[in-house]
Motif scaffolding. Structure first.
Motif, short mmCIF file in Angstrom:
data_model
loop_
_atom_site.label_atom_id
_atom_site.label_comp_id
_atom_site.label_asym_id
_atom_site.label_seq_id
_atom_site.Cartn_x
_atom_site.Cartn_y
_atom_site.Cartn_z
N ASP A 1 0.81 -1.22 0.00
CA ASP A 1 0.00 0.00 0.00
C ASP A 1 0.84 1.27 0.00
O ASP A 1 0.32 2.35 -0.28
N ALA A 2 2.14 1.15 0.34
CA ALA A 2 3.00 2.33 0.42
C ALA A 2 3.81 2.56 -0.85
O ALA A 2 4.45 3.60 -0.98
N MET B 1 6.01 6.28 -2.88
CA MET B 1 7.45 6.38 -3.11
C MET B 1 7.77 7.51 -4.09
O MET B 1 6.90 7.93 -4.86
N PRO B 2 9.00 8.02 -4.08
CA PRO B 2 9.38 9.06 -5.04
C PRO B 2 9.17 8.58 -6.47
O PRO B 2 9.38 7.39 -6.77
N PRO B 3 8.77 9.45 -7.38
CA PRO B 3 8.49 9.05 -8.77
C PRO B 3 9.66 8.34 -9.45
O PRO B 3 9.44 7.44 -10.26
N ARG C 1 8.40 -2.96 -9.93
CA ARG C 1 7.68 -3.00 -8.66
C ARG C 1 8.17 -4.13 -7.76
O ARG C 1 8.23 -4.00 -6.53
N GLY C 2 8.53 -5.23 -8.38
CA GLY C 2 8.97 -6.37 -7.59
C GLY C 2 10.25 -6.14 -6.82
O GLY C 2 10.56 -6.91 -5.90
N THR C 3 11.00 -5.09 -7.15
CA THR C 3 12.24 -4.80 -6.42
C THR C 3 11.99 -3.99 -5.15
O THR C 3 12.91 -3.83 -4.35
N VAL C 4 10.77 -3.48 -4.98
CA VAL C 4 10.46 -2.67 -3.80
C VAL C 4 9.27 -3.20 -3.02
O VAL C 4 9.20 -3.03 -1.79
N ASP C 5 8.33 -3.84 -3.68
CA ASP C 5 7.08 -4.28 -3.05
C ASP C 5 7.30 -5.57 -2.26
O ASP C 5 7.55 -6.64 -2.82
N GLY D 1 5.02 -6.98 -0.16
CA GLY D 1 3.78 -7.59 0.31
C GLY D 1 3.07 -6.75 1.35
O GLY D 1 3.45 -5.60 1.60
N ALA D 2 2.04 -7.30 1.94
CA ALA D 2 1.15 -6.54 2.82
C ALA D 2 1.90 -5.78 3.92
O ALA D 2 1.64 -4.60 4.16
#
Length: 264
Positions: A169-170, A174-176, A184-188, A190-191
């Motif tokens: 959700d965050a 994040m900065p653009p 996305r998979g390098t930062v996300d 999960g919940a």
């Protein structure tokens, strides 16, 4: 293009360190036309590291390709914690390696290491392989430790895992530069941001040698849960925090003695 006009363009695009960026762009450009191309990419919002092709990390340069996670300066704290645990001849695993920056930085600090890196993304692995070639390291494509040679089990001195840990959700906050350009998979994570760390904690004991240590970056709010994950895996867990860099690292050491947790 004169230097003042270049700085003005970068500043108008929102680049806080316009003078420094202008110098780096001029250094990277092979010709005035190439410089204009690089500046246009930067003004459009592409990360500077992608534009110039490298990032400064732990005192050295690390090659970066578009679409690969850019190492953050705060993550050098993990390198500072891990390096004293190593001597020449030791084995290091760099999981979720991205550019391979952690393995590369450790090998630069402690010559003679054997570095193995892995990542799900073939683009990242190609980038890591290029970076690690200078220190004799290797990088392979695969899910966490799955693609690594099984004979490495029980031999690893340091397992460095810069896992994604931003709660889903965050990510939109994040900065653009990261949100719009890094996968996305390098930062996300999960919940709660700790999905991948849970898997690392579970696999670490099988790969670490006695006394070996796993280290991973988390947020300060995630640290208590991260410690619980490492302790539940039978590791002696600790939290390390650097106020100046706002960096938080959780570590877990393989030991035959009862586990404990501390904060440093």
């Amino acid at each position: 293009m004169t230097a003042p006009s270049l700085v003005a363009r970068l500043r108008a695009a929102g680049c806080v360190f316009a003078e420094e960026e202008a110098a780096l762009l001029e250094e990277a450009a092979a010709s005035p036309a190439h410089l204009e191309e690089l500046v246009a990419r930067r003004v459009a919002g592409e990360p500077l590291e992608y534009v110039v092709g490298w990032v400064a990390f732990d005192g050295g340069r690390v090659a970066v390709e578009p679409g690969v996670f850019v190492p953050r300066q705060r993550t050098a704290y993990l390198v500072e914690l891990a390096a004293p645990l190593l001597t020449a001849g030791d084995t290091v695993l760099d999981l979720c390696c991205g550019t391979g920056a952690l393995g590369l930085a450790l090998a630069r600090r402690v010559p003679g290491l054997t570095v193995h890196a892995a990542d799900l993304d073939p683009v990242a692995v190609a980038c890591a392989a290029r970076n690690l070639a200078s220190v004799g390291g290797t990088a392979v494509v695969g899910d966490l430790a799955d693609p690594l040679p099984p004979e490495l089990r029980g031999t690893v001195a340091v397992l460095a895992a810069n896992v994604p840990y931003v709660p889903s959700d965050a990510v939109a906050l994040m900065p653009p530069e990261s949100r719009d350009h890094e996968p996305r998979g390098t930062v996300d994570g999960g919940a709660d941001g700790l999905d991948v760390l849970r898997r690392v904690a579970a696999l670490a004991p099988a790969w670490l040698r006695p006394g070996g240590t796993v280290l991973s970056e988390v947020s300060v709010d995630q640290a208590p849960t991260a410690v619980e994950l490492f302790a539940a895996a039978g590791l002696a867990a600790a939290v390390h925090h650097d106020e100046e860099r706002e960096a938080t690292i959780v570590s877990g050491r393989r030991t035959l003695r009862p586990t404990s947790s501390t904060t440093v």
